[in-house]
Design a protein around this motif. Structure first.
Motif, mmCIF file in Angstrom:
data_model
loop_
_atom_site.group_PDB
_atom_site.id
_atom_site.type_symbol
_atom_site.label_atom_id
_atom_site.label_comp_id
_atom_site.label_asym_id
_atom_site.label_seq_id
_atom_site.Cartn_x
_atom_site.Cartn_y
_atom_site.Cartn_z
ATOM 1 N N LYS A 137 -8.757 -0.546 -5.670
ATOM 2 C CA LYS A 137 -9.943 -1.146 -6.262
ATOM 3 C C LYS A 137 -10.904 -0.105 -6.841
ATOM 4 C CE LYS A 137 -13.881 -4.130 -5.136
ATOM 5 N NZ LYS A 137 -14.593 -4.854 -4.055
ATOM 6 N N GLU A 138 -11.072 0.990 -6.132
ATOM 7 C CA GLU A 138 -12.137 1.941 -6.492
ATOM 8 C C GLU A 138 -11.638 3.282 -7.046
ATOM 9 O OE1 GLU A 138 -15.251 1.170 -6.437
ATOM 10 O OE2 GLU A 138 -15.222 -0.685 -5.273
ATOM 11 N N LEU A 139 -10.524 3.795 -6.526
ATOM 12 C CA LEU A 139 -10.175 5.193 -6.787
ATOM 13 C C LEU A 139 -9.003 5.402 -7.727
ATOM 14 C CD1 LEU A 139 -10.461 6.557 -3.111
ATOM 15 C CD2 LEU A 139 -12.244 6.464 -4.863
ATOM 16 N N ILE A 140 -8.299 4.379 -8.054
ATOM 17 C CA ILE A 140 -7.037 4.542 -8.785
ATOM 18 C C ILE A 140 -7.232 5.188 -10.155
ATOM 19 C CG2 ILE A 140 -6.998 2.280 -9.944
ATOM 20 C CD1 ILE A 140 -3.983 2.167 -9.000
ATOM 21 N N GLY A 141 -8.417 4.996 -10.755
ATOM 22 C CA GLY A 141 -8.669 5.526 -12.095
ATOM 23 C C GLY A 141 -8.852 7.033 -12.146
ATOM 24 N N TYR A 142 -8.976 7.691 -11.002
ATOM 25 C CA TYR A 142 -9.194 9.137 -10.984
ATOM 26 C C TYR A 142 -7.895 9.942 -11.058
ATOM 27 C CZ TYR A 142 -14.004 8.216 -9.442
ATOM 28 O OH TYR A 142 -15.309 7.791 -9.368
ATOM 29 N N PHE A 143 -6.761 9.296 -10.866
ATOM 30 C CA PHE A 143 -5.525 10.039 -10.656
ATOM 31 C C PHE A 143 -4.486 9.790 -11.747
ATOM 32 C CE2 PHE A 143 -7.500 9.326 -6.509
ATOM 33 C CZ PHE A 143 -7.603 10.629 -6.043
ATOM 34 N N ASP A 144 -3.616 10.785 -11.885
ATOM 35 C CA ASP A 144 -2.488 10.700 -12.815
ATOM 36 C C ASP A 144 -1.624 9.481 -12.479
ATOM 37 O OD1 ASP A 144 -0.456 12.144 -14.725
ATOM 38 O OD2 ASP A 144 0.676 11.711 -12.884
ATOM 39 N N TYR A 145 -1.116 8.790 -13.519
ATOM 40 C CA TYR A 145 -0.347 7.555 -13.323
ATOM 41 C C TYR A 145 0.845 7.782 -12.400
ATOM 42 C CZ TYR A 145 2.608 3.540 -14.327
ATOM 43 O OH TYR A 145 3.407 2.420 -14.200
ATOM 44 N N ASN A 146 1.645 8.828 -12.659
ATOM 45 C CA ASN A 146 2.841 9.085 -11.841
ATOM 46 C C ASN A 146 2.480 9.418 -10.406
ATOM 47 O OD1 ASN A 146 4.654 8.679 -13.980
ATOM 48 N ND2 ASN A 146 4.427 10.808 -14.679
ATOM 49 N N LEU A 147 1.350 10.112 -10.214
ATOM 50 C CA LEU A 147 0.936 10.480 -8.862
ATOM 51 C C LEU A 147 0.524 9.248 -8.067
ATOM 52 C CD1 LEU A 147 0.251 12.552 -6.695
ATOM 53 C CD2 LEU A 147 -1.989 12.870 -7.792
ATOM 54 N N LYS A 148 -0.286 8.378 -8.663
ATOM 55 C CA LYS A 148 -0.719 7.190 -7.913
ATOM 56 C C LYS A 148 0.458 6.257 -7.635
ATOM 57 C CE LYS A 148 -2.331 4.874 -12.152
ATOM 58 N NZ LYS A 148 -3.520 4.538 -12.941
ATOM 59 N N GLU A 149 1.431 6.186 -8.591
ATOM 60 C CA GLU A 149 2.621 5.364 -8.352
ATOM 61 C C GLU A 149 3.440 5.930 -7.203
ATOM 62 O OE1 GLU A 149 3.650 2.438 -9.720
ATOM 63 O OE2 GLU A 149 1.612 2.403 -10.567
ATOM 64 N N THR A 150 3.519 7.255 -7.140
ATOM 65 C CA THR A 150 4.247 7.904 -6.037
ATOM 66 C C THR A 150 3.573 7.611 -4.706
ATOM 67 O OG1 THR A 150 4.963 9.701 -7.495
ATOM 68 C CG2 THR A 150 5.034 10.125 -5.124
ATOM 69 N N PHE A 151 2.247 7.682 -4.669
ATOM 70 C CA PHE A 151 1.512 7.411 -3.440
ATOM 71 C C PHE A 151 1.717 5.964 -2.986
ATOM 72 C CE2 PHE A 151 -2.472 5.812 -1.517
ATOM 73 C CZ PHE A 151 -2.446 6.533 -0.338
ATOM 74 N N LEU A 152 1.625 5.056 -3.911
ATOM 75 C CA LEU A 152 1.796 3.642 -3.546
ATOM 76 C C LEU A 152 3.230 3.348 -3.115
ATOM 77 C CD1 LEU A 152 -0.325 1.996 -6.395
ATOM 78 C CD2 LEU A 152 -0.941 2.230 -3.969
ATOM 79 N N LYS A 153 4.187 4.018 -3.752
ATOM 80 C CA LYS A 153 5.597 3.798 -3.413
ATOM 81 C C LYS A 153 5.902 4.264 -1.995
ATOM 82 C CE LYS A 153 10.284 5.005 -4.921
ATOM 83 N NZ LYS A 153 11.092 5.754 -5.931
ATOM 84 N N TYR A 154 5.312 5.393 -1.614
ATOM 85 C CA TYR A 154 5.611 5.978 -0.306
ATOM 86 C C TYR A 154 4.432 5.810 0.662
ATOM 87 C CZ TYR A 154 9.565 8.228 -2.629
ATOM 88 O OH TYR A 154 10.730 8.471 -3.315
ATOM 89 N N ASN A 155 3.666 4.729 0.503
ATOM 90 C CA ASN A 155 2.469 4.560 1.317
ATOM 91 C C ASN A 155 2.802 4.371 2.793
ATOM 92 O OD1 ASN A 155 2.008 1.477 2.147
ATOM 93 N ND2 ASN A 155 2.973 1.525 0.116
ATOM 94 N N GLU A 156 3.941 3.735 3.085
ATOM 95 C CA GLU A 156 4.318 3.545 4.488
ATOM 96 C C GLU A 156 4.628 4.879 5.154
ATOM 97 O OE1 GLU A 156 4.077 0.958 6.305
ATOM 98 O OE2 GLU A 156 3.444 -0.347 4.678
ATOM 99 N N GLU A 157 5.293 5.744 4.401
ATOM 100 C CA GLU A 157 5.581 7.090 4.928
ATOM 101 C C GLU A 157 4.275 7.859 5.170
ATOM 102 O OE1 GLU A 157 9.306 5.777 2.918
ATOM 103 O OE2 GLU A 157 7.154 5.620 2.556
ATOM 104 N N MET A 158 3.296 7.639 4.270
ATOM 105 C CA MET A 158 1.997 8.292 4.444
ATOM 106 C C MET A 158 1.306 7.788 5.719
ATOM 107 S SD MET A 158 1.416 10.439 1.890
ATOM 108 C CE MET A 158 3.145 10.873 2.097
ATOM 109 N N ASN A 159 1.424 6.506 5.968
ATOM 110 C CA ASN A 159 0.825 5.894 7.154
ATOM 111 C C ASN A 159 1.475 6.452 8.418
ATOM 112 O OD1 ASN A 159 -0.697 4.095 8.795
ATOM 113 N ND2 ASN A 159 1.069 2.688 8.827
ATOM 114 N N GLU A 160 2.802 6.552 8.390
ATOM 115 C CA GLU A 160 3.534 7.073 9.548
ATOM 116 C C GLU A 160 3.161 8.537 9.792
ATOM 117 O OE1 GLU A 160 8.147 7.704 11.074
ATOM 118 O OE2 GLU A 160 7.727 6.632 9.203
ATOM 119 N N LEU A 161 3.065 9.290 8.710
ATOM 120 C CA LEU A 161 2.692 10.704 8.839
ATOM 121 C C LEU A 161 1.288 10.847 9.428
ATOM 122 C CD1 LEU A 161 3.205 13.718 8.206
ATOM 123 C CD2 LEU A 161 2.263 13.310 5.921
#
Length: 440
Positions: free
Chosen positions: A412-436
């Motif tokens: 909602k708030e932060l997605i516009g600050y980041f490179d498209y491929n980077l934010k897609e990568t973060f969203l794709k691997y968000n569960e791994e980020m949560n586990e980490l």
């Protein structure tokens, strides 16, 4: 077997020894006239010592050769203690006071006098005794060699003050030894008559004397010009160094003040636990983003570089002494400080984004300004990791978010600050980020 290593070691040893005994600018401050003159006195004393040893060898060869009388061995034996005594006298004069310009100048003039006189004595010894024609030319060249030694002081005043004395000595040697005019026992009328008689031996020898004198004067003049040029260049170097030190001193004070302001206001950003979490998450995110290995290493160093703040704390302390070592140290620490400052800027960017978006005060102008700050992909990865860790942690302006709440806020708030491929990568691997994060 590495045969090149001993050769390199020997070469390095020779270079170090040469620098120690014959390097004119070895470990001195060229802006300090007394230190420069002291070093020149020491180096020229070493050169004189080597030269005198050479003269002793010449006397040794002459003294024990078959062509000379047996009593000539006295010159060979006597020259060694004289060489040693002169070396000790030079050392005492030089070491009277390393910081007294007058005493160092006295040592310079005494050394210069001995350099010239010793060359003259060798020439007189070889030429006067005779039967040493192979050595006569070489011994005469020593007079010019002595002038070159004196010119190593790079002091045109020394050459100017010494000219008449050295010219007088040389002329006297020419008259008394080279052509031995005094042994003729002629009145001035007879001398003039012989001199102006065309084709006479006297006129030929006197012409040769005039030629030697002209060559001596020309050689002296060329030496004086070279020394003048060298001294002018040295003076310019001193002025440039003085200006550079003044600028560097001002720059150091400015940098110190800036670092004080920046780092004292950024103490809250120097939390080692938070920084290590950001480094771990950003490193993992870089792997998922398929960042190249070199960039990964840069990211790992950069993400934690602000924790090296203690290494530059002493840069912010006042100092009144500056030398080349100080400047090199300041340059190294300033480079590190600039990187730390950039990393703190990135951390401050994260804090500012979090605060403004939670307060509902993040307009388009603010977002545009934030996106201009460190837009490189490495910085974006670290920033995204910092934002995620900040959302999941306790803050003065929000409670800890769950993983899902963090994703919602990000979208909602932060997605516009980041490179498209980077934010897609973060969203794709968000569960791994949560586990980490849960395992941190």
């Amino acid at each position: 077997m590495d045969l090149g290593k001993p050769k390199k070691t020997l070469k390095g040893l020779i270079k170090r020894l040469f620098s120690k005994y014959f390097g004119f600018e070895n470990g001195i401050d060229i802006a300090n006239d007394v230190a420069v003159l002291y070093r020149r006195n020491v180096v020229i004393k070493n050169i004189v010592f080597v030269s005198n040893l050479l003269y002793s060898v010449v006397f040794f060869v002459l003294g024990f050769s078959v062509a000379n009388p047996t009593t000539d061995w006295i010159f060979a034996i006597a020259s060694l203690p004289i060489t040693y005594a002169v070396g000790k006298l030079q050392s005492k004069l030089i070491d009277l006071d390393h910081n007294d310009l007058t005493k160092q100048q006295i040592a310079m003039y005494v050394s210069s006098f001995w350099i010239f006189i010793s060359a003259m004595l060798v020439y007189v010894r070889i030429y006067a005794v005779g039967q040493n024609s192979l050595f006569e030319t070489a011994s005469y060249v020593l007079i010019y060699y002595a002038l070159v030694e004196i010119s190593l002081y790079q002091d045109k005043r020394l050459l100017a003050n010494s000219f008449m004395s050295l010219f007088g000595f040389t002329t006297l040697i020419h008259l008394a030894v080279t052509y031995n005019f005094f042994a003729l026992e002629l009145t001035w009328q007879e001398f003039a008559s012989e001199l102006f008689t065309e084709g006479s031996q006297m006129s030929k020898e006197f012409g040769a004397l005039i030629l030697r004198t002209i060559i001596f004067c020309f050689f002296y003049a060329v030496n004086y010009i070279i020394v003048s040029i060298g001294q002018s260049i040295q003076e310019e170097r001193k002025k440039e160094l003085s200006k550079r030190r003044e600028v560097q001193g001002d720059f150091t004070h400015i940098v110190r003040n800036l670092f004080n302001v920046v780092f004292q206001s950024a103490q809250s950003l120097l939390d080692p636990q938070h920084a290590k979490k950001v480094a771990t998450v950003s490193s993992k995110l870089a792997n998922y983003y398929n960042l190249d290995e070199e960039s990964k290493l840069d990211l790992e160093k950069y993400s934690l570089i602000h924790l090296r703040f203690d290494e530059i704390k002493d840069l912010m302390m006042d100092t009144d002494t500056y030398d080349e070592h100080t400047y090199d140290l300041i340059k190294t620490k300033t480079d590190l400080g600039s990187k730390i400052g950039k990393r703190l800027q990135l951390a401050q960017k994260c804090n500012e984004m979090m605060r403004r978006h939670h307060e509902g005060d993040a307009n388009q102008s603010f977002m545009d300004d934030m996106k201009k700050i460190q837009p490189e992909i490495i910085s974006q990865i670290i920033l995204l990791a910092d934002c995620y860790i900040s959302l999941r942690s306790i803050s003065s302006y929000h409670r800890p978010y769950s993983h899902q709440q963090s994703l919602q806020f990000f979208n909602k708030e932060l997605i516009g600050y980041f490179d498209y491929n980077l934010k897609e990568t973060f969203l794709k691997y968000n569960e791994e980020m949560n586990e980490l994060y849960n395992n941190l």
